[in-house]
Write an enzyme that holds these catalytic residues in place. Structure first.
Site, PDB file in Angstrom:
ATOM      1  N   ASN A   1       6.616  -7.686 -14.072  1.00  0.00           N
ATOM      2  CA  ASN A   1       6.654  -6.393 -14.750  1.00  0.00           C
ATOM      3  C   ASN A   1       8.056  -5.812 -14.634  1.00  0.00           C
ATOM      4  O   ASN A   1       8.924  -6.392 -13.981  1.00  0.00           O
ATOM      5  CB  ASN A   1       5.577  -5.454 -14.196  1.00  0.00           C
TER       6      ASN A   1
ATOM      7  N   ASP B   1      -1.812  -6.462 -11.089  1.00  0.00           N
ATOM      8  CA  ASP B   1      -3.251  -6.303 -10.846  1.00  0.00           C
ATOM      9  C   ASP B   1      -3.971  -7.643 -10.855  1.00  0.00           C
ATOM     10  O   ASP B   1      -4.980  -7.808 -10.191  1.00  0.00           O
ATOM     11  CB  ASP B   1      -3.859  -5.382 -11.908  1.00  0.00           C
TER      12      ASP B   1
ATOM     13  N   PRO C   1      -5.548  -8.534  -4.593  1.00  0.00           N
ATOM     14  CA  PRO C   1      -5.991  -7.517  -3.638  1.00  0.00           C
ATOM     15  C   PRO C   1      -5.236  -6.216  -3.879  1.00  0.00           C
ATOM     16  O   PRO C   1      -4.081  -6.238  -4.294  1.00  0.00           O
ATOM     17  CB  PRO C   1      -5.596  -8.122  -2.280  1.00  0.00           C
ATOM     18  N   ASP C   2      -5.894  -5.097  -3.654  1.00  0.00           N
ATOM     19  CA  ASP C   2      -5.210  -3.801  -3.726  1.00  0.00           C
ATOM     20  C   ASP C   2      -4.661  -3.503  -2.329  1.00  0.00           C
ATOM     21  O   ASP C   2      -5.426  -3.215  -1.399  1.00  0.00           O
ATOM     22  CB  ASP C   2      -6.178  -2.709  -4.193  1.00  0.00           C
TER      23      ASP C   2
HETATM   24  O1  C5P Z   1      -3.929   1.359  -9.284  1.00  0.00           O
HETATM   25  P1  C5P Z   1      -2.499   1.650  -9.491  1.00  0.00           P
HETATM   26  O2  C5P Z   1      -1.679   0.407  -9.703  1.00  0.00           O
HETATM   27  O3  C5P Z   1      -2.190   2.692 -10.494  1.00  0.00           O
HETATM   28  O4  C5P Z   1      -2.069   2.283  -8.094  1.00  0.00           O
HETATM   29  C1  C5P Z   1      -0.759   2.468  -7.765  1.00  0.00           C
HETATM   30  C2  C5P Z   1      -0.586   2.490  -6.282  1.00  0.00           C
HETATM   31  O5  C5P Z   1      -1.330   1.437  -5.652  1.00  0.00           O
HETATM   32  C3  C5P Z   1       0.839   2.225  -5.889  1.00  0.00           C
HETATM   33  O6  C5P Z   1       1.094   2.914  -4.688  1.00  0.00           O
HETATM   34  C4  C5P Z   1       0.861   0.715  -5.694  1.00  0.00           C
HETATM   35  O7  C5P Z   1       1.923   0.316  -4.840  1.00  0.00           O
HETATM   36  C5  C5P Z   1      -0.489   0.461  -5.075  1.00  0.00           C
HETATM   37  N1  C5P Z   1      -1.063  -0.855  -5.374  1.00  0.00           N
HETATM   38  C6  C5P Z   1      -1.181  -1.813  -4.382  1.00  0.00           C
HETATM   39  N2  C5P Z   1      -1.758  -3.027  -4.642  1.00  0.00           N
HETATM   40  C7  C5P Z   1      -2.234  -3.315  -5.874  1.00  0.00           C
HETATM   41  C8  C5P Z   1      -2.124  -2.340  -6.900  1.00  0.00           C
HETATM   42  C9  C5P Z   1      -1.542  -1.134  -6.626  1.00  0.00           C
HETATM   43  O8  C5P Z   1      -0.730  -1.561  -3.259  1.00  0.00           O
HETATM   44  N3  C5P Z   1      -2.789  -4.500  -6.102  1.00  0.00           N
END
Ligand code: C5P
Length: 398
Positions: A208, A276, A304-305
């Site tokens: 990205n 994602d 993973p988030d």
């Molecule tokens: O869900 P979104 O991408 O909008 O959320 C953004 C926040 O979540 C940011 O702080 C990003 O660094 C974190 N994030 C993460 N791991 C992911 C997706 C997002 O730590 N897989």
């Protein structure tokens, strides 16, 4: 910058010890006093005479030299410093430190000291990657030892990879950061930054447009207030901030692993633009056209988030977990919902819709969402946003 500071410099036996001579010069130029200590093995790489000449101080070599009442005892020597620096730190000395050994002057000083310790590891890539060294590094980190490097690069032994001692200017910056006073002194903060790359095959990847500028600015601002920062970065366009412990990763899964390895921490700031999804059917070999015009079908799996994982830790959760949210509409409502969903303490939300020019620009206009509500900050440079955020983090951790 370092005037009046006293640095106990422990030199262990590695080929990188030649860089230590230059390190002494750079530290003295900045006004620091440098007291060298050598291990037996270090004397095979640099002579005590060179160290002493450059430092303008006596070089300490032997534990039993110090038992004479007329000399400075080892306890006093270990404490009469503002910072203990180990450069190069060999695998063996790290193992001794992690195990609490005290069988020579260097290890005894390291066990006896109550001053902060910074290590610059240098060793063969296999030695650095060995599970024993990984364990020792982790133990030292959780004992509060700071790290600078090692870096990737060609090694004197002909191999390539992580294990090279960090270059002198970066070690100097890490020393300055470790000695910086400031409200975050003694605090450890993990910052993620940059994009991630998710491989399609060995030569192609999905990425990205994140430059990593805001994450680097946050890490720099935190280090400027005295925090020990572990900067976990994907392949970013901007260089990592000096004076932080840099861990380079490519994929989201590697980023999560690096963040978990960097814990425990007092706070964590997730500024990375993590992919994602990753390609679930990534090819082991470079994909080739089949000649019949058929395009490969990529399958995706969710990554993973990292933010949600760390914010949800039942044990070892950093006291303050901060996420970022880039939104294009309903900024406040979406960011509040994201804060709840991810379980973090704060969300720094911004409007990245095209008209704002924020994406890729030097400025940012953010809203800080916490349990107390939403605060709108004026349009500021990304550096200024970082400084304000670092200040708020310092207040929250005080
Ligand atoms: O869900 P979104 O991408 O909008 O959320 C953004 C926040 O979540 C940011 O702080 C990003 O660094 C974190 N994030 C993460 N791991 C992911 C997706 C997002 O730590 N897989």
């Amino acid at each position: 910058m370092l005037s009046g500071k006293r640095i106990l410099l422990i030199v262990a036996g590695g080929i990188a010890a030649y860089k230590t001579l230059d390190l002494i010069r750079r530290l003295r130029e900045r006004g620091a006093a440098v007291i060298p200590v050598v291990t037996r093995a270090a004397e095979q790489f640099v002579t005590p005479l060179s160290l002493s000449a450059l430092a303008g101080e006596k070089v300490y070599r032997d534990l039993f030299d110090l038992t004479d009442e007329a000399e400075m005892g080892h306890i006093q020597l270990s404490r009469a410093a503002d910072l203990v620096v180990v450069a190069p730190a060999t695998a063996d000395l790290m193992a001794k430190m992690a195990g609490g050994h005290a069988d020579d002057l260097a290890s005894t000083l390291l066990l006896a000291t109550d001053t902060p310790v910074l290590v610059a590891p240098a060793m063969n890539v296999r030695m650095w990657q060995h599970p024993a060294t990984r364990r020792n590094a982790e133990a030292l980190r959780s004992d509060g030892v700071r790290f600078v490097g090692p870096n990737d690069g060609d090694m004197a032994c002909g191999e390539y990879g992580p294990g090279r001692m960090t270059e002198v200017p970066e070690i100097v910056a890490a020393i300055e950061a470790a000695l910086a006073g400031g409200p975050l002194r003694g605090k450890r903060i993990v910052v993620t930054s940059g994009p991630t790359h998710e491989p399609i095959d060995p030569v192609r990847y999905i990425a990205n447009r994140s430059s990593g500028a805001q994450g680097a600015a946050v890490a720099r601002a935190l280090a400027g207030l005295g925090a020990g920062v572990v900067f976990v970065s994907g392949p970013a366009a901007v260089p990592p901030p000096a004076g932080t412990e840099v861990v380079r990763v490519e994929t989201a899964r590697q980023m999560l692993e690096a963040v978990e390895a960097a814990l425990p921490a007092d706070a964590a700031v997730f500024a990375a633009a993590v992919a994602d999804w990753r390609v679930a059917n990534a090819a082991g070999q470079k994909m080739k056209k089949d000649g019949a015009g058929a395009a490969p079908a990529l399958e995706f799996a969710e990554n993973p988030d990292i933010l949600a994982t760390v914010a949800g830790l039942a044990e070892g959760r950093p006291r303050l977990v901060v996420g970022f949210a880039a939104e294009t509409e309903e900024i406040e409502a979406n960011a509040r919902a994201k804060r709840e969903r991810k379980g973090c303490d704060w969300i720094v939300a911004n409007d990245v819709s095209e008209a704002t020019g924020i994406m890729g620009g030097a400025e940012n206009e953010v809203m800080l969402i916490s349990a107390e509500g939403a605060e709108t900050w004026p349009r500021l440079s990304k550096d200024e946003v970082a400084r304000r955020l670092a200040q708020r983090i310092a207040e929250a951790l005080a």
